[in-house]
Design a protein around this motif. Sequence first.
Motif, mmCIF file in Angstrom:
data_model
loop_
_atom_site.group_PDB
_atom_site.id
_atom_site.type_symbol
_atom_site.label_atom_id
_atom_site.label_comp_id
_atom_site.label_asym_id
_atom_site.label_seq_id
_atom_site.Cartn_x
_atom_site.Cartn_y
_atom_site.Cartn_z
ATOM 1 N N LEU A 84 0.861 -1.177 0.000
ATOM 2 C CA LEU A 84 0.000 0.000 0.000
ATOM 3 C C LEU A 84 0.896 1.226 0.000
ATOM 4 O O LEU A 84 1.568 1.507 0.996
ATOM 5 N N TYR A 85 0.926 1.917 -1.135
ATOM 6 C CA TYR A 85 1.816 3.080 -1.196
ATOM 7 C C TYR A 85 1.008 4.367 -1.298
ATOM 8 O O TYR A 85 0.060 4.479 -2.043
ATOM 9 N N PHE A 86 1.372 5.311 -0.444
ATOM 10 C CA PHE A 86 0.740 6.629 -0.387
ATOM 11 C C PHE A 86 1.639 7.611 -1.121
ATOM 12 O O PHE A 86 2.848 7.630 -0.901
ATOM 13 N N TYR A 87 1.035 8.405 -1.976
ATOM 14 C CA TYR A 87 1.800 9.379 -2.751
ATOM 15 C C TYR A 87 1.046 10.707 -2.758
ATOM 16 O O TYR A 87 -0.176 10.743 -2.619
ATOM 17 N N PRO A 88 1.775 11.822 -2.944
ATOM 18 C CA PRO A 88 1.151 13.136 -2.798
ATOM 19 C C PRO A 88 0.077 13.490 -3.828
ATOM 20 O O PRO A 88 -0.998 13.958 -3.458
ATOM 21 N N LYS A 89 0.342 13.305 -5.125
ATOM 22 C CA LYS A 89 -0.601 13.842 -6.109
ATOM 23 C C LYS A 89 -0.385 13.204 -7.471
ATOM 24 O O LYS A 89 0.747 13.076 -7.932
ATOM 25 N N ASP A 90 -1.506 12.841 -8.113
ATOM 26 C CA ASP A 90 -1.447 12.290 -9.465
ATOM 27 C C ASP A 90 -0.789 13.277 -10.426
ATOM 28 O O ASP A 90 -0.903 14.494 -10.263
ATOM 29 N N ASN A 91 -0.128 12.719 -11.442
ATOM 30 C CA ASN A 91 0.431 13.495 -12.556
ATOM 31 C C ASN A 91 1.532 14.472 -12.161
ATOM 32 O O ASN A 91 1.735 15.474 -12.845
ATOM 33 N N THR A 92 2.233 14.184 -11.062
ATOM 34 C CA THR A 92 3.390 15.000 -10.687
ATOM 35 C C THR A 92 4.638 14.146 -10.890
ATOM 36 O O THR A 92 4.568 12.913 -10.851
ATOM 37 N N PRO A 93 5.792 14.763 -11.143
ATOM 38 C CA PRO A 93 6.973 13.996 -11.557
ATOM 39 C C PRO A 93 7.362 12.834 -10.644
ATOM 40 O O PRO A 93 7.547 11.713 -11.117
ATOM 41 N N GLY A 94 7.478 13.063 -9.336
ATOM 42 C CA GLY A 94 7.874 11.984 -8.432
ATOM 43 C C GLY A 94 6.837 10.876 -8.365
ATOM 44 O O GLY A 94 7.176 9.691 -8.294
ATOM 45 N N CYS A 95 5.568 11.251 -8.405
ATOM 46 C CA CYS A 95 4.486 10.261 -8.319
ATOM 47 C C CYS A 95 4.397 9.442 -9.602
ATOM 48 O O CYS A 95 4.090 8.244 -9.557
ATOM 49 N N ILE A 96 4.683 10.082 -10.727
ATOM 50 C CA ILE A 96 4.736 9.344 -11.991
ATOM 51 C C ILE A 96 5.854 8.316 -11.934
ATOM 52 O O ILE A 96 5.648 7.139 -12.245
ATOM 53 N N LEU A 97 7.053 8.743 -11.528
ATOM 54 C CA LEU A 97 8.198 7.829 -11.470
ATOM 55 C C LEU A 97 7.965 6.674 -10.503
ATOM 56 O O LEU A 97 8.299 5.523 -10.804
ATOM 57 N N GLU A 98 7.386 6.968 -9.348
ATOM 58 C CA GLU A 98 7.130 5.917 -8.365
ATOM 59 C C GLU A 98 6.142 4.894 -8.930
ATOM 60 O O GLU A 98 6.364 3.685 -8.866
ATOM 61 N N GLY A 99 5.046 5.376 -9.485
ATOM 62 C CA GLY A 99 4.052 4.480 -10.061
ATOM 63 C C GLY A 99 4.611 3.651 -11.203
ATOM 64 O O GLY A 99 4.342 2.455 -11.317
ATOM 65 N N GLN A 100 5.422 4.281 -12.052
ATOM 66 C CA GLN A 100 6.032 3.554 -13.168
ATOM 67 C C GLN A 100 6.971 2.467 -12.665
ATOM 68 O O GLN A 100 7.043 1.384 -13.249
ATOM 69 N N SER A 101 7.683 2.740 -11.591
ATOM 70 C CA SER A 101 8.596 1.748 -11.032
ATOM 71 C C SER A 101 7.830 0.540 -10.500
ATOM 72 O O SER A 101 8.218 -0.612 -10.730
ATOM 73 N N PHE A 102 6.720 0.787 -9.809
ATOM 74 C CA PHE A 102 5.882 -0.331 -9.372
ATOM 75 C C PHE A 102 5.325 -1.067 -10.594
ATOM 76 O O PHE A 102 5.341 -2.293 -10.656
ATOM 77 N N ARG A 103 4.854 -0.316 -11.576
ATOM 78 C CA ARG A 103 4.302 -0.911 -12.806
ATOM 79 C C ARG A 103 5.333 -1.803 -13.502
ATOM 80 O O ARG A 103 5.033 -2.933 -13.898
ATOM 81 N N ASP A 104 6.541 -1.303 -13.642
ATOM 82 C CA ASP A 104 7.570 -2.021 -14.385
ATOM 83 C C ASP A 104 8.064 -3.272 -13.672
ATOM 84 O O ASP A 104 8.746 -4.101 -14.269
ATOM 85 N N ASN A 105 7.730 -3.392 -12.391
ATOM 86 C CA ASN A 105 8.143 -4.559 -11.602
ATOM 87 C C ASN A 105 6.961 -5.414 -11.148
ATOM 88 O O ASN A 105 7.105 -6.252 -10.259
ATOM 89 N N ILE A 106 5.815 -5.237 -11.774
ATOM 90 C CA ILE A 106 4.597 -5.922 -11.341
ATOM 91 C C ILE A 106 4.766 -7.442 -11.341
ATOM 92 O O ILE A 106 4.259 -8.124 -10.442
ATOM 93 N N ASP A 107 5.486 -7.993 -12.302
ATOM 94 C CA ASP A 107 5.673 -9.451 -12.349
ATOM 95 C C ASP A 107 6.476 -9.951 -11.147
ATOM 96 O O ASP A 107 6.186 -11.025 -10.610
ATOM 97 N N LYS A 108 7.458 -9.178 -10.722
ATOM 98 C CA LYS A 108 8.242 -9.566 -9.543
ATOM 99 C C LYS A 108 7.351 -9.576 -8.298
ATOM 100 O O LYS A 108 7.434 -10.487 -7.481
ATOM 101 N N PHE A 109 6.507 -8.554 -8.170
ATOM 102 C CA PHE A 109 5.601 -8.499 -7.026
ATOM 103 C C PHE A 109 4.623 -9.661 -7.058
ATOM 104 O O PHE A 109 4.376 -10.308 -6.041
#
Length: 157
Positions: free
Chosen positions: A35-60
């Motif tokens: 469960l990851y909490f992030y500040p705001k949709d469509n902001t640079p850090g939140c985009i990168l964090e979400g993409q990192s989780f997305r790109d590793n979904i198979d590992k999870f």
Amino acid sequence: MSTPIIGTTVPDVDLLSTGDKTVKLSDYRGNYLVLYFYPKDNTPGCILEGQSFRDNIDKFSGFNAVIVGVSRDSVRVHEGFKCKQEFPFDLLADTDEALCQWFDVIKMKNMYGKQVQGIERSTFLIDPAGVVVHEWRKVKVKAHVDEVLQVLSSLPG
């Protein structure tokens, strides 16, 4: 609501989710929940964090783990963010901050020289029984997903 600690069972509040759903955290029982909490949709850090989780979904998935993001944004905004970034996981809209308050992630932050209340980037690992087993606060996006995967790899499947 109280501040969670390791070993605490998470609350079972109803939250609106992408995919036109209402979910409870108990809906994820039987899996590890990231469960990851992030500040705001469509902001640079939140985009990168979400993409990192997305790109590793198979590992999870290999660790029987489900990823869910939470912010105070509306479901409508979440839907656009999820679609644009092709996130294969749900985003929960905590517009009344009930979950944010329980996890104690609402903090005073400096934004452009002003003090504002916002979500402090944080992640909680919840076991298949609904108990918090690990937490990361003041998350730095760059190596965060690797840290979460490392902890998951040390837990029973």
